[in-house]
Design an enzyme around this catalytic site. Structure first.
Site, mmCIF file in Angstrom:
data_model
loop_
_atom_site.group_PDB
_atom_site.id
_atom_site.type_symbol
_atom_site.label_atom_id
_atom_site.label_comp_id
_atom_site.label_asym_id
_atom_site.label_seq_id
_atom_site.Cartn_x
_atom_site.Cartn_y
_atom_site.Cartn_z
ATOM 1 N N TYR A 156 -16.840 1.354 28.289
ATOM 2 C CA TYR A 156 -16.282 0.082 28.769
ATOM 3 C C TYR A 156 -15.980 0.168 30.275
ATOM 4 O O TYR A 156 -16.319 -0.746 31.050
ATOM 5 C CB TYR A 156 -15.011 -0.214 27.971
ATOM 6 C CG TYR A 156 -14.324 -1.521 28.279
ATOM 7 C CD1 TYR A 156 -14.817 -2.722 27.783
ATOM 8 C CD2 TYR A 156 -13.159 -1.552 29.039
ATOM 9 C CE1 TYR A 156 -14.170 -3.927 28.042
ATOM 10 C CE2 TYR A 156 -12.508 -2.744 29.308
ATOM 11 C CZ TYR A 156 -13.012 -3.923 28.810
ATOM 12 O OH TYR A 156 -12.368 -5.115 29.078
ATOM 13 N N LYS A 160 -17.511 -2.093 33.346
ATOM 14 C CA LYS A 160 -16.649 -2.945 34.183
ATOM 15 C C LYS A 160 -16.688 -2.514 35.657
ATOM 16 O O LYS A 160 -16.538 -3.347 36.557
ATOM 17 C CB LYS A 160 -15.209 -2.931 33.646
ATOM 18 C CG LYS A 160 -15.074 -3.575 32.264
ATOM 19 C CD LYS A 160 -15.493 -5.033 32.293
ATOM 20 C CE LYS A 160 -15.321 -5.731 30.971
ATOM 21 N NZ LYS A 160 -15.745 -7.140 31.006
HETATM 22 P P1 NAP Z 1 -12.299 -11.568 22.899
HETATM 23 O O1 NAP Z 1 -11.055 -12.261 22.491
HETATM 24 O O2 NAP Z 1 -12.808 -10.439 22.066
HETATM 25 O O3 NAP Z 1 -13.475 -12.671 23.069
HETATM 26 C C1 NAP Z 1 -14.755 -12.257 23.442
HETATM 27 C C2 NAP Z 1 -15.638 -13.477 23.588
HETATM 28 O O4 NAP Z 1 -16.953 -13.024 23.961
HETATM 29 C C3 NAP Z 1 -15.821 -14.265 22.291
HETATM 30 O O5 NAP Z 1 -15.947 -15.632 22.604
HETATM 31 C C4 NAP Z 1 -17.149 -13.733 21.733
HETATM 32 O O6 NAP Z 1 -17.841 -14.651 20.894
HETATM 33 C C5 NAP Z 1 -17.908 -13.523 23.018
HETATM 34 N N1 NAP Z 1 -19.006 -12.578 22.897
HETATM 35 C C6 NAP Z 1 -18.984 -11.308 22.422
HETATM 36 N N2 NAP Z 1 -20.211 -10.775 22.478
HETATM 37 C C7 NAP Z 1 -21.036 -11.722 22.990
HETATM 38 C C8 NAP Z 1 -22.426 -11.803 23.271
HETATM 39 N N3 NAP Z 1 -23.246 -10.765 23.049
HETATM 40 N N4 NAP Z 1 -22.919 -12.940 23.788
HETATM 41 C C9 NAP Z 1 -22.130 -14.011 24.023
HETATM 42 N N5 NAP Z 1 -20.802 -14.011 23.777
HETATM 43 C C10 NAP Z 1 -20.283 -12.881 23.253
HETATM 44 O O7 NAP Z 1 -12.177 -10.959 24.377
HETATM 45 P P2 NAP Z 1 -11.106 -11.290 25.558
HETATM 46 O O8 NAP Z 1 -9.942 -10.394 25.405
HETATM 47 O O9 NAP Z 1 -10.920 -12.759 25.678
HETATM 48 O O10 NAP Z 1 -11.916 -10.742 26.831
HETATM 49 C C11 NAP Z 1 -12.763 -11.579 27.610
HETATM 50 C C12 NAP Z 1 -13.278 -10.769 28.798
HETATM 51 O O11 NAP Z 1 -12.189 -10.268 29.559
HETATM 52 C C13 NAP Z 1 -14.124 -9.561 28.394
HETATM 53 O O12 NAP Z 1 -15.164 -9.367 29.314
HETATM 54 C C14 NAP Z 1 -13.131 -8.422 28.487
HETATM 55 O O13 NAP Z 1 -13.762 -7.180 28.698
HETATM 56 C C15 NAP Z 1 -12.298 -8.852 29.673
HETATM 57 N N6 NAP Z 1 -10.969 -8.245 29.730
HETATM 58 C C16 NAP Z 1 -10.063 -8.453 28.733
HETATM 59 C C17 NAP Z 1 -8.809 -7.860 28.825
HETATM 60 C C18 NAP Z 1 -7.747 -8.054 27.771
HETATM 61 O O14 NAP Z 1 -6.687 -7.420 27.897
HETATM 62 N N7 NAP Z 1 -7.952 -8.897 26.780
HETATM 63 C C19 NAP Z 1 -8.493 -7.064 29.925
HETATM 64 C C20 NAP Z 1 -9.450 -6.886 30.912
HETATM 65 C C21 NAP Z 1 -10.674 -7.481 30.814
HETATM 66 P P3 NAP Z 1 -17.619 -14.663 19.269
HETATM 67 O O15 NAP Z 1 -16.257 -15.249 19.037
HETATM 68 O O16 NAP Z 1 -18.685 -15.552 18.772
HETATM 69 O O17 NAP Z 1 -17.732 -13.240 18.843
#
Ligand code: NAP
Length: 248
Positions: A156, A160
């Protein structure tokens, strides 16, 4: 004044979590919203309705961001339907956490494909129309982990950190075309991705954040509104940490 009036945004991975939060704030700011999801068709339909209630156009597309051809087709469909793509938010991402000793080749490749190659796929798909429009804002979702690294997340973190190099290169290459490209490095944002963690770990994290709380999808969405809007028209190639002071 609405900051994104008459703009069309394409947001990947918006069926839940941060992407969903971005879609809602963008709709509030007057943007038309095209968004993608991987499997959550019902959540996507519900979000379409929620977004339309703000008086904007919204369509959810099932599209695998890791698939190059699917990304090109998606951009074409969005252009046909919306007429322009002014903002691209590369937000879709997954985790497959494990100690390096135990990360399989497949789990390394999957994370790189969904988190990093997707950014290449979608950016390639939108730069031609953005060049024609002589304007565009691309925002890539990195992570505090891309800046700092994290034990148990080598795959990961690599994806990133790769996003940051890609972001700066795109900014340098396309600045002369008035296409801006920036990254956001969220800290600990409470979504379904973090719901998988045990509550003791989550409490420890909250205590370690100078602002003493986890972030919300809206915290990230507000930063995206800024970077997508003309309020940031002289900002490109940057990484904005939205982490409650975590890395300070
Ligand atoms: P999440 O709740 O797991 O949601 C992920 C989203 O991405 C969902 O809408 C999912 O669709 C979609 N997705 C997954 N695989 C995909 C693919 N192959 N093609 C198209 N869409 C896809 O994640 P989140 O926490 O909101 O995170 C969003 C972003 O922020 C990510 O890039 C993550 O790495 C980054 N981030 C998050 C955090 C945190 O603390 N949450 C911190 C730093 C960075 P489905 O619902 O259909 O599966």
């Amino acid at each position: 004044m609405k900051l994104l009036q008459n703009k069309t945004a394409l947001i990947t991975g918006a069926s839940r979590g941060i992407g969903r939060g971005i879609a809602i704030e963008f709709a509030k700011q007057g943007a038309n919203v095209a968004f993608t999801y991987n499997a959550s068709a019902e959540a996507a339909k519900a979000l379409e309705k929620e977004l339309e209630a703000f008086g904007i156009k919204a369509i959810g597309y099932q599209s695998n961001a890791a698939d190059f051809d699917a990304a090109q087709e998606l951009a074409k469909n969005v252009l046909d339907e919306f007429g322009s793509i002014d903002i691209l938010i590369n937000n879709a991402g997954i985790t497959k956490d494990n100690l390096l000793m135990r990360i399989s080749e497949d789990d390394f490749d999957k994370v790189i494909e969904v988190n990093l190659k997707s950014v290449f796929n979608l950016t390639k798909a939108v730069i031609r129309p953005m060049m024609k429009q002589k304007a565009g804002s691309i925002i890539n979702m990195s992570s505090v982990v891309g800046l700092k690294g994290n034990a148990g997340q080598a795959n990961y973190a690599a994806s990133k950190a790769g996003i940051l190099g890609f972001t700066k290169s795109v900014a340098l290459e396309l600045g002369s075309r008035n296409i801006r490209c920036n990254a956001i490095a969220p800290g600990f944002i409470e979504t379904e991705m973090t719901d998988k963690l045990d509550s003791k770990t989550v409490d420890e994290w909250r205590k370690g954040v100078p602002l003493r709380r986890g972030g919300t999808p809206k915290d990230i969405a507000d930063a995206c509104v800024f970077l997508a809007s003309d309020m940031s028209s002289y900002i490109t190639g940057q990484t904005l940490s939205v982490d409650g002071g975590m890395l300070t």
